[in-house]
Enzyme design. Structure first.
Site, PDB file in Angstrom:
ATOM      1  N   LYS A  58      77.261  97.408   7.379  1.00 60.38           N
ATOM      2  CA  LYS A  58      77.018  98.855   7.371  1.00 60.38           C
ATOM      3  C   LYS A  58      75.626  99.111   6.827  1.00 60.38           C
ATOM      4  O   LYS A  58      75.211  98.512   5.840  1.00 60.38           O
ATOM      5  CB  LYS A  58      78.046  99.546   6.456  1.00 60.38           C
ATOM      6  CG  LYS A  58      77.965 101.061   6.483  1.00 60.38           C
ATOM      7  CD  LYS A  58      78.719 101.591   7.654  1.00 60.38           C
ATOM      8  CE  LYS A  58      78.585 103.103   7.791  1.00 60.38           C
ATOM      9  NZ  LYS A  58      77.242 103.532   8.188  1.00 60.38           N
ATOM     10  N   SER A 112      80.339 107.720   4.390  1.00 64.21           N
ATOM     11  CA  SER A 112      80.243 107.072   5.705  1.00 64.21           C
ATOM     12  C   SER A 112      81.499 106.243   5.979  1.00 64.21           C
ATOM     13  O   SER A 112      82.021 106.225   7.098  1.00 64.21           O
ATOM     14  CB  SER A 112      79.010 106.173   5.764  1.00 64.21           C
ATOM     15  OG  SER A 112      77.838 106.926   5.914  1.00 64.21           O
ATOM     16  N   ASN A 129      66.981 116.280   0.897  1.00 60.41           N
ATOM     17  CA  ASN A 129      68.433 116.420   0.857  1.00 60.41           C
ATOM     18  C   ASN A 129      69.026 115.934  -0.461  1.00 60.41           C
ATOM     19  O   ASN A 129      69.774 116.656  -1.130  1.00 60.41           O
ATOM     20  CB  ASN A 129      69.055 115.647   2.024  1.00 60.41           C
ATOM     21  CG  ASN A 129      70.571 115.717   2.018  1.00 60.41           C
ATOM     22  OD1 ASN A 129      71.144 116.795   2.030  1.00 60.41           O
ATOM     23  ND2 ASN A 129      71.220 114.577   1.992  1.00 60.41           N
ATOM     24  N   LYS A 177      70.846  96.753   7.713  1.00 57.68           N
ATOM     25  CA  LYS A 177      69.827  97.807   7.794  1.00 57.68           C
ATOM     26  C   LYS A 177      69.066  97.625   9.093  1.00 57.68           C
ATOM     27  O   LYS A 177      68.965  96.508   9.625  1.00 57.68           O
ATOM     28  CB  LYS A 177      68.857  97.718   6.606  1.00 57.68           C
ATOM     29  CG  LYS A 177      68.253  99.055   6.217  1.00 57.68           C
ATOM     30  CD  LYS A 177      69.272  99.957   5.536  1.00 57.68           C
ATOM     31  CE  LYS A 177      68.637 101.252   5.066  1.00 57.68           C
ATOM     32  NZ  LYS A 177      69.580 102.084   4.312  1.00 57.68           N
TER      33      LYS A 177
END
Length: 435
Positions: free
Chosen positions: A88, A368, A239, A124
């Site tokens: 991931k 996620s 963010n 990644k």
């Protein structure tokens, strides 16, 4: 045979490496990895296994530009580890992204997932491009071709991308659609960070900032500091920074300084964060000219006396050149790698508690994971349920690392590497090596 830092003289294990001031992201990660390996007494084979990426993919991405010319970009995907589950990690678009940087970020994802008890390995990706110079059509064609080149890598049970620097939910939608067209079925679980309408999760946008605040509140509790009695400085107002500032503000904390690319803004009496967020929305996304605050530099913000410093901008913001001047009691790393390896001991000597990035900003990968679970089930949760489960997992992770740090008399960062590496190593020993 126990790990010995002098064993390795080539490749990833180059000894002596570059000076810490000049470390690459991968060397910075390896500096901390070696420390944990020593505490855990990893043998030579286990050290090599955990330090080496499982897979590194470099692809050429030809794109027909709006002008009709063909331009070739370079894309990367590194799977560092898949012992705990499918790998991931995000995909970043940047003109200076390198395979070395992607390797470091993939390794960080491995430890990050292990720390928050998410059943994923680390990965990644990146594409060397400047997305600001690309039209929407060019960006879509680049994304779809990159995805097509990675069809044998990506998969809901193999490797699951997500947004990162300069990528967003639209790019994730293009990746999902390209993969689905080639799979001849709609496969929403192949990426996370998607739009809600395509199987995205409630609470995903705020997840990283919310996770930062959850572990910051846990740290304040350990130091017996009430949230409504603490002062906070936040570097970066994107963010992660803006959400962290907003949620700390809602806890009653006094946010005395914020910053973005236009500089820092300081008010000793506290900044009204909802007004600052609204100001950026109406001011081309920046704090430029923000009223009721004194203009300061980013360096001044970092060195300001406060209870909590949240670096949520870029990597390598605190190094040995300015670490002696840091005056916070807690540093909560909202960004990836904002503190360099050579600054760790300086901050430790000053008695500053550093909540490492692989814990502090793990809220994103945690939600996620929630999104992936919801996609696999075809059943979606309320935002309240997402936030409740996120807070519980982040708090449990902080408590675990705090216990490790106390037991070994080490910092939280060192404890994070010890905990994460030990979990992956223990799982690998149980699974064994397939031959």
């Amino acid at each position: 045979m126990p790990y010995n830092k002098n064993m390795y003289t080539t490749g990833y294990y180059k000894e002596p490496g570059p000076k810490l001031d000049e470390e690459s992201p991968f060397e910075s990660m390896m500096e901390r990895f070696r420390f944990a390996a020593d505490i855990l007494e990893l043998d030579e084979g286990m050290f090599q296994y955990l330090a080496s990426p499982v897979k590194q993919v470099i692809v050429s991405i030809p794109v027909v530009m709006d002008s009709g010319d063909i331009q070739v970009f370079e894309g990367y995907r590194v799977i560092h580890d898949n012992v705990l589950g499918p790998s991931k990690g995000g995909i970043r678009y940047a003109p200076d992204v390198t395979i070395d940087e992607v390797k470091a970020l993939a390794a960080w994802m491995t430890w990050k997932c292990a720390i928050v008890n998410v059943p994923f390995g680390g990965a990644k990706g990146g594409v060397r491009c400047n997305p600001k110079e690309l039209s929407k059509g060019e960006l879509e064609r680049l994304t779809r071709r990159y995805t097509a080149n990675m069809l044998e890598v990506f998969g809901p049970d193999r490797d699951i991308p997500a947004p990162d620097m300069n990528t967003d939910e639209q790019i994730m939608a293009w990746i999902m659609d390209t993969y689905s067209m080639n799979a001849h079925k709609t496969e929403t679980a192949v990426v996370t960070g998607k739009p809600i309408i395509l199987g995205g999760s409630q609470g995903r946008k705020e997840a990283t900032g919310r996770g930062v605040v959850t572990v910051t509140l846990a740290a304040l509790n350990k130091l017996r500091i009430l949230p409504n009695k603490c002062t906070v400085s936040v570097q970066g107002f994107g963010n992660v920074g803006s959400i962290s500032a907003k949620l700390m503000y809602e806890q009653g904390a006094k946010i005395i300084a914020i910053s973005d690319i236009t500089g820092g803004y300081y008010n000793k009496d506290g900044i009204d964060i909802p007004k600052a967020i609204e100001y950026t929305k109406n001011n081309n996304g920046t704090l430029e000219g923000f009223p009721n605050a004194e203009k300061i530099t980013n360096d001044e913000l970092l060195q300001m006396e406060c209870d909590v410093l949240i670096p949520a901008a870029k990597e390598d913001q605190i190094g040995k050149h300015n670490a002696p001047k840091i005056n916070a009691r807690i540093i909560s790393e909202g960004a990836n790698g904002p503190v360099t390896a050579n600054a760790d001991s300086i901050l430790e000597d000053k008695g500053i508690m550093v909540i490492p990035d692989i814990l502090a900003n793990a809220g994103g990968v945690t939600v996620s994971y929630f999104e992936w679970v919801q996609d696999r089930q075809g059943y979606f949760w309320t935002e309240e349920r997402v936030n409740r489960r996120l807070n519980r997992m982040m708090r449990n992770a902080f408590d675990n690392l705090f216990e490790v740090s106390e037991n070994h008399n080490i910092t939280l960062r060192q404890a994070a590497y010890v905990f994460g590496i030990d979990k992956v190593a223990s799982t690998l020993r149980m699974r064994g090596i397939y031959a």
